[in-house]
Scaffold this active site. Structure first.
Site, PDB file in Angstrom:
ATOM      1  N   ASP A 146     -11.853 -51.427 -60.622  1.00 33.94           N
ATOM      2  CA  ASP A 146     -13.039 -51.599 -59.796  1.00 33.94           C
ATOM      3  C   ASP A 146     -13.820 -52.764 -60.349  1.00 33.94           C
ATOM      4  OD1 ASP A 146     -14.435 -49.327 -57.737  1.00 33.94           O
ATOM      5  OD2 ASP A 146     -15.726 -50.957 -58.434  1.00 33.94           O
ATOM      6  N   LEU A 173      -7.449 -37.387 -46.831  1.00 26.32           N
ATOM      7  CA  LEU A 173      -8.100 -36.337 -47.636  1.00 26.32           C
ATOM      8  C   LEU A 173      -9.532 -36.117 -47.144  1.00 26.32           C
ATOM      9  CD1 LEU A 173     -10.417 -37.549 -49.785  1.00 26.32           C
ATOM     10  CD2 LEU A 173      -8.402 -38.384 -50.926  1.00 26.32           C
ATOM     11  N   CYS A 187     -17.565 -41.253 -43.272  1.00 28.90           N
ATOM     12  CA  CYS A 187     -16.534 -41.820 -42.395  1.00 28.90           C
ATOM     13  C   CYS A 187     -16.609 -41.507 -40.908  1.00 28.90           C
ATOM     14  CB  CYS A 187     -15.163 -41.445 -42.932  1.00 28.90           C
ATOM     15  SG  CYS A 187     -14.854 -42.273 -44.499  1.00 28.90           S
TER      16      CYS A 187
HETATM   17  P1  NAD Z   1     -16.280 -45.896 -52.269  1.00 24.01           P
HETATM   18  O1  NAD Z   1     -17.476 -46.686 -51.893  1.00 24.01           O
HETATM   19  O2  NAD Z   1     -16.459 -44.586 -52.958  1.00 24.01           O
HETATM   20  O3  NAD Z   1     -15.339 -46.791 -53.248  1.00 24.01           O
HETATM   21  C1  NAD Z   1     -14.973 -48.102 -52.985  1.00 24.01           C
HETATM   22  C2  NAD Z   1     -14.940 -48.848 -54.319  1.00 24.01           C
HETATM   23  O4  NAD Z   1     -14.356 -50.131 -54.115  1.00 24.01           O
HETATM   24  C3  NAD Z   1     -16.315 -49.111 -54.933  1.00 24.01           C
HETATM   25  O5  NAD Z   1     -16.383 -48.518 -56.216  1.00 24.01           O
HETATM   26  C4  NAD Z   1     -16.412 -50.655 -55.010  1.00 24.01           C
HETATM   27  O6  NAD Z   1     -17.090 -51.103 -56.161  1.00 24.01           O
HETATM   28  C5  NAD Z   1     -14.955 -51.030 -55.048  1.00 24.01           C
HETATM   29  N1  NAD Z   1     -14.641 -52.415 -54.645  1.00 24.01           N
HETATM   30  C6  NAD Z   1     -15.096 -53.114 -53.572  1.00 24.01           C
HETATM   31  N2  NAD Z   1     -14.509 -54.328 -53.532  1.00 24.01           N
HETATM   32  C7  NAD Z   1     -13.675 -54.411 -54.601  1.00 24.01           C
HETATM   33  C8  NAD Z   1     -12.787 -55.399 -55.082  1.00 24.01           C
HETATM   34  N3  NAD Z   1     -12.609 -56.567 -54.447  1.00 24.01           N
HETATM   35  N4  NAD Z   1     -12.081 -55.124 -56.206  1.00 24.01           N
HETATM   36  C9  NAD Z   1     -12.219 -53.960 -56.861  1.00 24.01           C
HETATM   37  N5  NAD Z   1     -13.036 -52.975 -56.434  1.00 24.01           N
HETATM   38  C10 NAD Z   1     -13.751 -53.196 -55.322  1.00 24.01           C
HETATM   39  O7  NAD Z   1     -15.432 -45.725 -50.953  1.00 24.01           O
HETATM   40  P2  NAD Z   1     -14.415 -44.521 -50.587  1.00 24.01           P
HETATM   41  O8  NAD Z   1     -15.185 -43.358 -50.100  1.00 24.01           O
HETATM   42  O9  NAD Z   1     -13.442 -44.375 -51.683  1.00 24.01           O
HETATM   43  O10 NAD Z   1     -13.680 -45.142 -49.314  1.00 24.01           O
HETATM   44  C11 NAD Z   1     -12.762 -46.211 -49.434  1.00 24.01           C
HETATM   45  C12 NAD Z   1     -12.045 -46.387 -48.110  1.00 24.01           C
HETATM   46  O11 NAD Z   1     -11.286 -45.198 -47.813  1.00 24.01           O
HETATM   47  C13 NAD Z   1     -12.967 -46.600 -46.917  1.00 24.01           C
HETATM   48  O12 NAD Z   1     -12.353 -47.492 -46.037  1.00 24.01           O
HETATM   49  C14 NAD Z   1     -13.052 -45.222 -46.284  1.00 24.01           C
HETATM   50  O13 NAD Z   1     -13.292 -45.290 -44.898  1.00 24.01           O
HETATM   51  C15 NAD Z   1     -11.670 -44.664 -46.541  1.00 24.01           C
HETATM   52  N6  NAD Z   1     -11.585 -43.196 -46.618  1.00 24.01           N
HETATM   53  C16 NAD Z   1     -12.543 -42.486 -47.274  1.00 24.01           C
HETATM   54  C17 NAD Z   1     -12.412 -41.098 -47.393  1.00 24.01           C
HETATM   55  C18 NAD Z   1     -13.451 -40.270 -48.116  1.00 24.01           C
HETATM   56  O14 NAD Z   1     -13.342 -39.049 -48.093  1.00 24.01           O
HETATM   57  N7  NAD Z   1     -14.439 -40.842 -48.769  1.00 24.01           N
HETATM   58  C19 NAD Z   1     -11.298 -40.466 -46.855  1.00 24.01           C
HETATM   59  C20 NAD Z   1     -10.334 -41.223 -46.201  1.00 24.01           C
HETATM   60  C21 NAD Z   1     -10.491 -42.604 -46.090  1.00 24.01           C
HETATM   61  C1  UGA Z   2     -13.127 -36.273 -42.973  1.00 22.36           C
HETATM   62  C2  UGA Z   2     -11.748 -35.812 -42.487  1.00 22.36           C
HETATM   63  O1  UGA Z   2     -11.724 -34.380 -42.466  1.00 22.36           O
HETATM   64  C3  UGA Z   2     -10.636 -36.349 -43.394  1.00 22.36           C
HETATM   65  O2  UGA Z   2      -9.371 -35.989 -42.858  1.00 22.36           O
HETATM   66  C4  UGA Z   2     -10.752 -37.878 -43.492  1.00 22.36           C
HETATM   67  O3  UGA Z   2      -9.779 -38.389 -44.365  1.00 22.36           O
HETATM   68  C5  UGA Z   2     -12.128 -38.240 -43.984  1.00 22.36           C
HETATM   69  O4  UGA Z   2     -13.125 -37.686 -43.085  1.00 22.36           O
HETATM   70  C6  UGA Z   2     -12.368 -39.711 -44.013  1.00 22.36           C
HETATM   71  O5  UGA Z   2     -11.708 -40.470 -43.357  1.00 22.36           O
HETATM   72  O6  UGA Z   2     -13.330 -40.043 -44.730  1.00 22.36           O
HETATM   73  P1  UGA Z   2     -14.822 -35.478 -44.870  1.00 22.36           P
HETATM   74  O7  UGA Z   2     -15.796 -36.318 -44.129  1.00 22.36           O
HETATM   75  O8  UGA Z   2     -14.690 -35.669 -46.330  1.00 22.36           O
HETATM   76  O9  UGA Z   2     -13.347 -35.686 -44.257  1.00 22.36           O
HETATM   77  O10 UGA Z   2     -15.170 -33.931 -44.641  1.00 22.36           O
HETATM   78  P2  UGA Z   2     -14.982 -32.944 -43.382  1.00 22.36           P
HETATM   79  O11 UGA Z   2     -14.539 -31.644 -43.893  1.00 22.36           O
HETATM   80  O12 UGA Z   2     -14.204 -33.544 -42.304  1.00 22.36           O
HETATM   81  O13 UGA Z   2     -16.495 -32.745 -42.892  1.00 22.36           O
HETATM   82  C7  UGA Z   2     -17.213 -33.791 -42.254  1.00 22.36           C
HETATM   83  C8  UGA Z   2     -18.535 -33.259 -41.710  1.00 22.36           C
HETATM   84  O14 UGA Z   2     -18.301 -32.385 -40.607  1.00 22.36           O
HETATM   85  C9  UGA Z   2     -19.330 -32.436 -42.733  1.00 22.36           C
HETATM   86  O15 UGA Z   2     -20.694 -32.745 -42.609  1.00 22.36           O
HETATM   87  C10 UGA Z   2     -19.050 -31.007 -42.318  1.00 22.36           C
HETATM   88  O16 UGA Z   2     -20.061 -30.116 -42.696  1.00 22.36           O
HETATM   89  C11 UGA Z   2     -18.973 -31.150 -40.806  1.00 22.36           C
HETATM   90  N1  UGA Z   2     -18.189 -30.078 -40.149  1.00 22.36           N
HETATM   91  C12 UGA Z   2     -16.871 -29.904 -40.436  1.00 22.36           C
HETATM   92  C13 UGA Z   2     -18.813 -29.269 -39.210  1.00 22.36           C
HETATM   93  O17 UGA Z   2     -20.014 -29.427 -38.915  1.00 22.36           O
HETATM   94  N2  UGA Z   2     -18.077 -28.282 -38.583  1.00 22.36           N
HETATM   95  C14 UGA Z   2     -16.765 -28.084 -38.853  1.00 22.36           C
HETATM   96  O18 UGA Z   2     -16.155 -27.175 -38.241  1.00 22.36           O
HETATM   97  C15 UGA Z   2     -16.147 -28.917 -39.807  1.00 22.36           C
END
Ligand code: NAD
Ligand code: UGA
Length: 464
Positions: free
Chosen positions: A35, A162, A275
């Site tokens: 990072d 996830l 997201c």
């Molecule tokens: P996050 O903000 O927690 O982490 C991203 C990290 O990338 C930060 O720590 C930042 O400092 C770092 N970064 C940015 N540019 C960089 C670079 N050039 N080199 C090295 N590090 C760098 O974000 P996140 O929640 O992990 O999400 C990442 C991606 O995954 C997003 O596109 C999001 O939509 C997707 N996603 C998130 C979730 C989730 O549950 N949070 C689930 C599925 C997909």
């Molecule tokens: C969601 C998706 O579930 C993941 O599959 C996806 O990878 C992720 O977004 C992403 O792309 O970031 P997340 O946002 O971590 O995951 O959590 P969820 O369990 O989906 O909940 C999202 C929101 O919906 C929460 O505020 C939760 O309380 C709400 N929710 C969920 C409801 O209000 N009702 C439900 O029945 C389920």
């Protein structure tokens, strides 16, 4: 090529847990998560990880220093890696063209440029971040326009599904892994190489391969479908409150149809998280750019309904408290966007708190995992309206639910933490102002028992 070393750019909620599980399941592969934030990497290397995720500490403890490393030495990690995950943040743009809707790809682009600058051998570059359809083309163009002699790139899309709070289980027992790549012999070979990594623990039948654009669109589609289910049930919660139907009973009856299924039908104060909103906005923007306004309007309605739900719930709190909350003490239980995470991004609790603050309420917040600084950061974010001075003087953070409720006129439950179900509500009733109100935004409490204690109770999707 046999993959021996993996580098991940971005040590966030996705990069950290995903690579920890890869390291756990593939002891023959060396995984380095990088990072640009030194603070974040230091936290990953400490006893207190930067994110709270059940089971994560255990996995990191087993692998860190063995075949899992957290580093700020991005150059070395890129140079050594056979495969590089780009797992950086892709927030909604806050300015310029597409402001408020389009995904800001500046971090993805800078990651691609870093790879182009530093790579000295062939790489498989994997887009793990959630991106608009055709984003892989940007990465391809940057890499291939800067290729050095003897260096070749394959670009794959491998979105992450996830959910926070269950990330480790979701990764270890993934229902599906999706890998998209180019329909060329080299593209197909790269897909097989990434399949090989996942096949260390995922049955081959659960690994789906597609073309790159289908893979990118499937990620946006999956989040849009999930959010749409929540907006659908939340829309019906309003009908329930107006008619005397109970939304949990409706969800149970509807979900029993195997074509619909029972999951993701819990009515709430609205969905949060980093997201759902971002990815649907991204899809809407894409549709507008493709001149598909009807499709854009369809998905926009999922977001409109979510805003309506948050507003409707907060309005109910204010109306019940005789239409004024000025100087009233209100306890907010739960500030994270869902249970079992400390993540507050787009948490509906932010909306509820800010609206009540704007109405002059004195807010006391308790959340089992969210730190005080994080709550103040969210409430004073420049894109929201509350004045930092008002937040400072009118918001208190408490270390127990009981102290937050002491002297409060109302308790507003915003997150479904399990511990809230077993609170001693008799004790809470005694220390609250009377009449004492409970607003259960997650429909998890025993409402009849609360009424018997003497509380005035309101919830989502059920008239009490
Ligand atoms: P996050 O903000 O927690 O982490 C991203 C990290 O990338 C930060 O720590 C930042 O400092 C770092 N970064 C940015 N540019 C960089 C670079 N050039 N080199 C090295 N590090 C760098 O974000 P996140 O929640 O992990 O999400 C990442 C991606 O995954 C997003 O596109 C999001 O939509 C997707 N996603 C998130 C979730 C989730 O549950 N949070 C689930 C599925 C997909
Ligand atoms: C969601 C998706 O579930 C993941 O599959 C996806 O990878 C992720 O977004 C992403 O792309 O970031 P997340 O946002 O971590 O995951 O959590 P969820 O369990 O989906 O909940 C999202 C929101 O919906 C929460 O505020 C939760 O309380 C709400 N929710 C969920 C409801 O209000 N009702 C439900 O029945 C389920």
């Amino acid at each position: 090529m046999v993959i021996e070393k993996i580098c991940c750019l971005g040590a966030g909620y996705v990069g950290g847990p995903t690579c920890s599980v890869i390291a756990l399941k593939c002891p023959n592969i060396q995984v380095t998560v990088c990072d640009k934030s030194e603070e974040r990497i230091n936290q990953w290397n400490s006893d207190k990880l930067p994110i709270y995720e059940p089971g994560l500490d255990d996995v990191v403890r087993q692998c860190r220093g063995r075949n899992l490393f957290f580093s700020t030495d991005i150059a070395k990690s890129i140079q050594e890696a056979d495969l590089i995950f780009i797992s950086v943040n892709t927030p909604t743009k806050t300015f310029g063209n597409g402001k408020g809707r389009a995904a800001d790809l500046k971090y993805v682009e800078s990651a691609a440029r870093m790879i182009a600058d530093l790579a000295t051998s062939n790489k498989i570059v994997v887009e793990k971040s959630t991106v608009p359809v055709k984003a892989a083309e940007i990465i391809m163009k940057i890499l291939r326009a800067n290729t050095k002699p003897g260096v070749e790139y394959q670009i794959l899309s491998n979105p992450e599904f996830l959910a926070e709070g269950t990330a480790i289980v979701d990764l270890v027992e993934a229902e599906r892994v999706l890998i998209g790549g180019e329909d060329t012999p080299d593209g197909q070979k790269a897909i097989q190489e990434l399949c090989w990594v996942y096949e260390h623990w995922i049955p081959a039948k659960n690994i789906l391969t597609t073309n790159t654009w289908s893979s990118e669109l499937s990620k946006l589609a999956a989040n849009a479908f999930l959010a749409q289910r929540i907006s659908s049930i939340n829309s019906l919660s309003a009908v329930c409150e107006a008619t005397g139907a109970d939304v949990s009973e409706v969800a149970r009856a509807v979900g029993r149809d195997s074509r619909i299924g029972p999951k993701f039908l819990e009515a709430s104060i609205g969905f949060g998280g980093s997201c759902f909103q971002k990815d649907i906005l991204n899809l809407i923007y894409l549709c507008e750019c493709l001149n598909l306004p009807e499709v854009a309007a369809y998905w926009q309605q999922v977001l409109n309904l979510n805003d309506y739900q948050k507003t409707r719930f907060t309005r109910k709190v204010i109306e019940s408290l005789f239409n004024t909350v000025t100087d009233k003490k209100i306890a907010i239980l739960g500030f994270s966007f869902k249970k079992n995470t400390g993540d507050t991004r787009e948490s509906p609790a932010i909306h509820v708190t800010k609206t009540l603050l704007d109405e002059g309420a004195r807010i006391r917040i308790y959340d089992p995992k969210v730190e005080q600084d994080q709550i103040f950061y969210e409430l004073t974010s420049p894109y929201l309206t509350s004045e930092p001075e008002i937040v400072k003087s009118n918001v208190e953070i408490h270390s127990t639910a009981y102290s937050a409720c002491t002297g409060a006129h109302a308790l507003v439950l915003c997150t479904e933490w399990d511990e809230f179900k077993s609170l001693d509500f008799k004790k809470i009733y005694e220390v609250m102002m009377k009449p004492a109100y409970i607003f259960d935004g997650r429909k998890i409490l025993n409402h009849e028992a609360l009424q018997n204690i003497g509380f005035h109770v309101q919830t989502i999707g059920k008239r009490l």
